[in-house]
Design a protein around this motif. Structure first.
Motif, PDB file in Angstrom:
ATOM      1  N   TYR A 141       0.841  -1.205   0.000  1.00  0.00           N
ATOM      2  CA  TYR A 141       0.000   0.000   0.000  1.00  0.00           C
ATOM      3  C   TYR A 141       0.876   1.256   0.000  1.00  0.00           C
ATOM      4  O   TYR A 141       0.610   2.212  -0.745  1.00  0.00           O
ATOM      5  N   ALA A 142       1.928   1.222   0.840  1.00  0.00           N
ATOM      6  CA  ALA A 142       2.829   2.383   0.906  1.00  0.00           C
ATOM      7  C   ALA A 142       3.518   2.598  -0.451  1.00  0.00           C
ATOM      8  O   ALA A 142       3.658   3.736  -0.913  1.00  0.00           O
TER       9      ALA A 142
ATOM     10  N   THR B 143       1.064   4.008  -2.923  1.00  0.00           N
ATOM     11  CA  THR B 143       0.844   5.427  -2.648  1.00  0.00           C
ATOM     12  C   THR B 143       1.984   6.255  -3.218  1.00  0.00           C
ATOM     13  O   THR B 143       1.768   7.301  -3.841  1.00  0.00           O
ATOM     14  N   GLN B 144       3.210   5.770  -3.002  1.00  0.00           N
ATOM     15  CA  GLN B 144       4.376   6.499  -3.514  1.00  0.00           C
ATOM     16  C   GLN B 144       4.334   6.595  -5.044  1.00  0.00           C
ATOM     17  O   GLN B 144       4.576   7.656  -5.626  1.00  0.00           O
TER      18      GLN B 144
ATOM     19  N   GLY C 282       1.674   6.201  -7.011  1.00  0.00           N
ATOM     20  CA  GLY C 282       0.482   6.888  -7.488  1.00  0.00           C
ATOM     21  C   GLY C 282       0.503   8.385  -7.252  1.00  0.00           C
ATOM     22  O   GLY C 282      -0.162   9.136  -7.962  1.00  0.00           O
ATOM     23  N   ASP C 283       1.247   8.816  -6.248  1.00  0.00           N
ATOM     24  CA  ASP C 283       1.249  10.243  -5.902  1.00  0.00           C
ATOM     25  C   ASP C 283       2.372  11.020  -6.572  1.00  0.00           C
ATOM     26  O   ASP C 283       2.509  12.219  -6.338  1.00  0.00           O
TER      27      ASP C 283
END
Lengths: 365, 188
Positions: A34-35, A38-39, A41-42
């Motif tokens: 998930y982390a 997030t990295q 995707g952001d």
């Protein structure tokens, strides 16, 4: 109130305990996924030609730099591999009999240009390219081609080498390549009766890849040669070893040049191909063929990068993340891990309930 | 404590740990996104300043050779003068777009003057400004992409729940409203 008795069955209790541990392991893996998602995707994807220094994400196709690796289990040219051999039929494989992880610097190209990647310290998310086991009759799986030569090769094969590679059988019947791979054949090889499970993750030239990391000028890289190669077993990452090296450097105990420290081994191509200049050998030793002018120029140009040219490398605050596929594919894979992780949490909770009820001897209703 | 209550506490603890993880990850992600937006904006600002510094040299180089095209040169100078790094982002976007249009008009006019086009100094300056224009376009795209990701994140779960607590608001894109751009003069 009626009590439902639940007898304590050691096998079920053991299974429940394994469920708790396995579920927690899946959850931890999912959280990491998930982390990472997030990295990925952001961070917006930058075009290489107009890249600015700092944290960036680039996506493109892998191009070999000056060297490529030869993978351990399938002898495929690649820029990263992680090969493991473990006992077949055991999931998850916790202890591998053989494990090797290596990476070498490469370029990534998008429509606007290319960028050099120095992979040391990177986190990898590479596709599983080989996953097979020894057959029930002890026969090795198809596709298994142990590396029998050097682990690195020049990125461009010359014509003679390409013909030789195509016309030469990689192994002889008496030759046990497992002996090269850390001498494990003695305790784990043929005749031991134990089946093996072979797995290899690889990133090869031509693969689409997404890289998140810090773009910095090449001149800011303290040691390009060290940053260009990543080996799982390299002890220099150990803080104690780093401290000892720093201490030795301060005391003037370290050699001034690679030639002084390593002798012939400092000559590019020595021992792994054709050396770029004549090594100093025992008179009785076989003279190795020298590299051609093109190969020598290629070896000399390995780090002939202008100091202001931006490259991607790991820094203490931003380790590189190198994931297979375009960003959407890489994100999707990590999100899938997170969902599996949540299922792992449910498994852990369910298993803990079963274990508790068995220990309590039942439940009152 | 009975084994059943230990198991219940384990279940509750695990769920709380997952929720806490999601909250911390979301908060960190938003903080990182804000930093990335600020950095992307700083990178645009650098190239806008570069263009601002390069334009006078180009105008001076072509002025003597294109004395009949004063309107175009004046328009470039006027657009350049509107550069103000302290303005809000939407206003800067309007001025940056107007300057890009003026520069494009100038390059179009230069095409009609072979002696100007073949001048080495003009050619160098033109190439440099075209390179800068390309960088502005790429970095604007990157900035807007980053803002889009930020705006999407704070408006979707689970970050949506945290946004009111920390006062996170949508950021503005670096895009000029077409109605605010100067219109070319046309005689019908």
């Amino acid at each position: 109130m009626r009590r439902v008795e639940l007898p304590f069955v050691p096998q079920v209790a053991l299974l429940a305990a394994a469920g708790v541990l396995g579920g927690l392991w899946l959850l931890a893996r999912g959280m990491r996924g998930y982390a990472t998602a997030t990295q990925l995707g952001d961070t917006a994807t930058s075009r290489i030609a107009t890249l600015a220094a700092g944290e960036v994400q680039v996506s493109g196709v892998i191009e070999p730099a000056e060297l490529t690796l030869i993978s351990a289990l399938q002898s495929s040219p690649c820029v990263y591999y992680r090969s493991t051999i473990g006992p077949a039929g055991e999931y998850p494989e916790v202890a591998h009999e053989f494990e090797e992880e290596r990476a070498v610097g490469f370029r990534i190209r998008d429509q606007s240009g290319d960028l050099r990647i120095f992979p040391r310290g990177a986190r990898w998310d590479a596709p599983m390219r080989y996953d097979d086991s020894t057959g029930l009759m002890g026969d090795e799986p198809p596709g298994l081609a142990f590396r029998t030569g050097p682990a690195v090769s020049t990125a461009e094969l010359d014509r003679a080498a390409a013909i030789a590679a195509l016309t030469t059988l990689p192994t002889s019947p008496d030759f046990d390549p497992l002996a090269i791979l850390g001498g494990i054949s003695d305790r784990y090889g043929r005749g031991s009766g134990q089946r093996r499970h072979y797995r290899e993750e690889r990133l090869e030239p031509g693969d689409a890849v997404t890289v998140v990391g810090r773009a910095l000028p090449f001149g800011d890289l303290a040691d390009p040669a060290e940053a260009d190669i990543a080996e799982g077993s390299l002890a220099a990452d150990d803080p104690e070893v780093s401290g000892d090296i720093a201490e030795a450097r301060a005391a003037g105990l370290l050699a001034e040049s690679p030639e002084e420290a390593w002798g012939n081994a400092a000559i590019p191509g020595f021992g792994i191909g054709r050396p770029t200049r004549a090594p100093e050998l025992d008179p009785a030793a076989d003279r190795s063929a020298l590299a051609t002018a093109t190969e020598a120029a290629q070896a000399a140009a390995r780090f002939s990068i202008a100091p202001e040219t931006l490259i991607l490398a790991s820094t203490p605050d931003t380790p590189l993340l190198i994931a297979s596929g375009v960003p959407q594919v890489a994100i999707g894979r990590q999100q899938q891990r997170f969902i599996v992780g949540l299922l792992g949490a449910i498994l852990a909770i369910g298993s803990a309930m079963v274990l508790a009820l068995m220990i309590a001897g039942g439940v009152s209703r | 404590m009975t084994p059943a209550s230990v198991a219940a506490a384990f279940a509750v603890g695990l769920v709380l740990a997952i929720l806490l993880f999601l909250a911390v990850t979301s908060y960190n992600a938003v903080m990182s996104l804000r930093q990335r937006i600020d950095k992307a904006w700083a990178n645009i600002d650098v190239v806008l300043k570069q263009r601002h510094d390069q334009l006078p040299a180009l105008v001076s180089a072509v002025r003597g050779l294109m004395s009949f095209e004063q309107d175009v040169l004046t328009e470039v100078a006027r657009a350049r003068a509107t550069y103000s790094p302290s303005e809000p982002i939407p206003e800067q976007a309007v001025h940056a777009e107007a300057t890009s249009r003026a520069v494009r008009s100038l390059f179009a006019v230069v095409e009609a003057y072979p002696q100007v086009k073949s001048d080495a100094n003009v050619l160098d300056l033109q190439n440099e400004i075209e390179r800068i224009e390309g960088m502005i376009a790429d970095r604007r795209e990157l900035y807007n992409d980053q803002v889009y990701r930020y705006n999407t994140r704070i408006s979707t779960l689970p970050t949506l729940l945290l946004a009111p607590l920390f006062g996170w608001r949508s950021r503005e894109f670096f895009a000029a409203d077409p109605s605010e751009l100067p219109r070319p003069a046309t005689d019908l």
